[in-house]
Design a protein around this motif. Sequence first.
Motif, PDB file in Angstrom:
ATOM      1  N   LYS A 123       0.784  -1.086   0.029  1.00  0.00           N
ATOM      2  CA  LYS A 123       0.197   0.067   0.082  1.00  0.00           C
ATOM      3  C   LYS A 123       0.903   1.082   0.070  1.00  0.00           C
ATOM      4  O   LYS A 123       1.855   1.354   0.929  1.00  0.00           O
ATOM      5  CB  LYS A 123      -0.807  -0.014   1.179  1.00  0.00           C
ATOM      6  N   MET A 140      -3.645  12.387  -7.944  1.00  0.00           N
ATOM      7  CA  MET A 140      -4.838  11.401  -7.194  1.00  0.00           C
ATOM      8  C   MET A 140      -5.894  11.447  -8.144  1.00  0.00           C
ATOM      9  O   MET A 140      -6.725  10.587  -7.958  1.00  0.00           O
ATOM     10  CB  MET A 140      -5.298  12.152  -5.958  1.00  0.00           C
ATOM     11  N   PRO A 144      -4.302   5.411 -10.058  1.00  0.00           N
ATOM     12  CA  PRO A 144      -4.909   4.324  -8.913  1.00  0.00           C
ATOM     13  C   PRO A 144      -4.228   3.630  -7.817  1.00  0.00           C
ATOM     14  O   PRO A 144      -4.599   2.955  -6.926  1.00  0.00           O
ATOM     15  CB  PRO A 144      -5.922   3.481  -9.850  1.00  0.00           C
ATOM     16  N   THR A 147      -3.114   4.706  -2.958  1.00  0.00           N
ATOM     17  CA  THR A 147      -4.106   4.480  -2.037  1.00  0.00           C
ATOM     18  C   THR A 147      -4.713   5.754  -1.233  1.00  0.00           C
ATOM     19  O   THR A 147      -5.864   5.589  -0.762  1.00  0.00           O
ATOM     20  CB  THR A 147      -4.088   3.557  -0.993  1.00  0.00           C
ATOM     21  N   ALA A 148      -3.999   6.752  -0.889  1.00  0.00           N
ATOM     22  CA  ALA A 148      -4.382   8.044  -0.355  1.00  0.00           C
ATOM     23  C   ALA A 148      -3.497   9.015  -0.566  1.00  0.00           C
ATOM     24  O   ALA A 148      -2.352   8.635  -0.769  1.00  0.00           O
ATOM     25  CB  ALA A 148      -4.546   7.667   1.488  1.00  0.00           C
ATOM     26  N   LEU A 166      -9.667   9.550  -7.462  1.00  0.00           N
ATOM     27  CA  LEU A 166      -9.799   8.191  -7.557  1.00  0.00           C
ATOM     28  C   LEU A 166      -9.560   7.482  -5.979  1.00  0.00           C
ATOM     29  O   LEU A 166      -9.953   6.391  -5.960  1.00  0.00           O
ATOM     30  CB  LEU A 166      -8.349   7.372  -8.268  1.00  0.00           C
ATOM     31  N   ASN A 167      -8.669   8.125  -5.244  1.00  0.00           N
ATOM     32  CA  ASN A 167      -8.744   7.641  -3.904  1.00  0.00           C
ATOM     33  C   ASN A 167      -8.541   8.674  -2.694  1.00  0.00           C
ATOM     34  O   ASN A 167      -8.845   9.884  -3.405  1.00  0.00           O
ATOM     35  CB  ASN A 167      -7.525   6.613  -3.793  1.00  0.00           C
ATOM     36  N   THR A 169      -8.349  11.662  -0.609  1.00  0.00           N
ATOM     37  CA  THR A 169      -7.479  12.646  -0.627  1.00  0.00           C
ATOM     38  C   THR A 169      -7.786  13.944   0.474  1.00  0.00           C
ATOM     39  O   THR A 169      -9.049  14.386   0.587  1.00  0.00           O
ATOM     40  CB  THR A 169      -7.288  13.503  -2.058  1.00  0.00           C
ATOM     41  N   VAL A 198     -15.024   9.495  -3.619  1.00  0.00           N
ATOM     42  CA  VAL A 198     -14.186   8.737  -2.562  1.00  0.00           C
ATOM     43  C   VAL A 198     -14.218  10.007  -1.428  1.00  0.00           C
ATOM     44  O   VAL A 198     -14.538  11.032  -1.410  1.00  0.00           O
ATOM     45  CB  VAL A 198     -12.857   8.555  -3.004  1.00  0.00           C
ATOM     46  N   PHE A 242      -5.990   5.306   5.687  1.00  0.00           N
ATOM     47  CA  PHE A 242      -5.915   4.741   4.434  1.00  0.00           C
ATOM     48  C   PHE A 242      -4.854   3.901   3.670  1.00  0.00           C
ATOM     49  O   PHE A 242      -4.950   3.247   2.794  1.00  0.00           O
ATOM     50  CB  PHE A 242      -6.590   5.585   3.369  1.00  0.00           C
TER      51      PHE A 242
END
Length: 243
Positions: A123, A140, A144, A147-148, A166-167, A169, A198, A242
């Motif tokens: 991750k 972001m 993808p 992850t954060a 996408l993830n 933020t 998200v 995350f």
Amino acid sequence: QMADPFLYNSGERSPYGCLGHEEQIEYLKAYVCRPSFFTDKAVVVVHDVFGWRFPDIRYIVDLIASHGYITICPDFFKGTEPWKSTDHWSDFADWMKDHDPMKVDKEADVVLKYLKEQCGAKKIGIAGFSWGGMAVHHLMLKNPQLTAGVSLYGIVRDSEERYNLLNPTFFIFGEKDHTISLDQIFLLEDKLKQYCKVPYKIKVYPGQVHGFAQLKPEDMKPADKPYIEEARKDMIEWIKMFV
């Protein structure tokens, strides 16, 4: 007359004894700090206009690593000269043409590959400051694998396609940042409410100017210290949630 972008007092900085080391990763140099135990979690730190060698940014890398993440700050300027506080602001626009925070995808891919293949990272999060905050906002939307993200005082440009993150933020701003108006921040919040699918968060820290969150303890003013510490704690908590 627009305020000089990114201009904050880089003033006299105390020297900093780094805890990590420099590595060559394909065509990029990078500063890497690893925690003392094995982890499969990593964080990429994106520097500001002062580059990957700036003491403040190395301090941040070490700080994030101390929370249990393999932390890496690659030279997103690819060996070219960072901006120096002695340079003339009239040349800034030209310098920016060659240092576009939206053109970081290739470097991000090199670093992600290294973290996954050489470090066993499963991750990976990302945090960026000022110029790097803009780069994080961009990545972001595009990558993808991250992850954060935490974007700290990255200038907000208004365009429709900047909101489909996408993830998760987190956007950190200073209330007194002369490069980012509160109107821009409210607009960002408004658009994210409409388009973002998200988790996201926007937080404005009272009385804080551009560049506030990366100061080392001995360079902080007592009045700013609680906000600086809060911003860093918030950044770490977002990453922990995350990543």
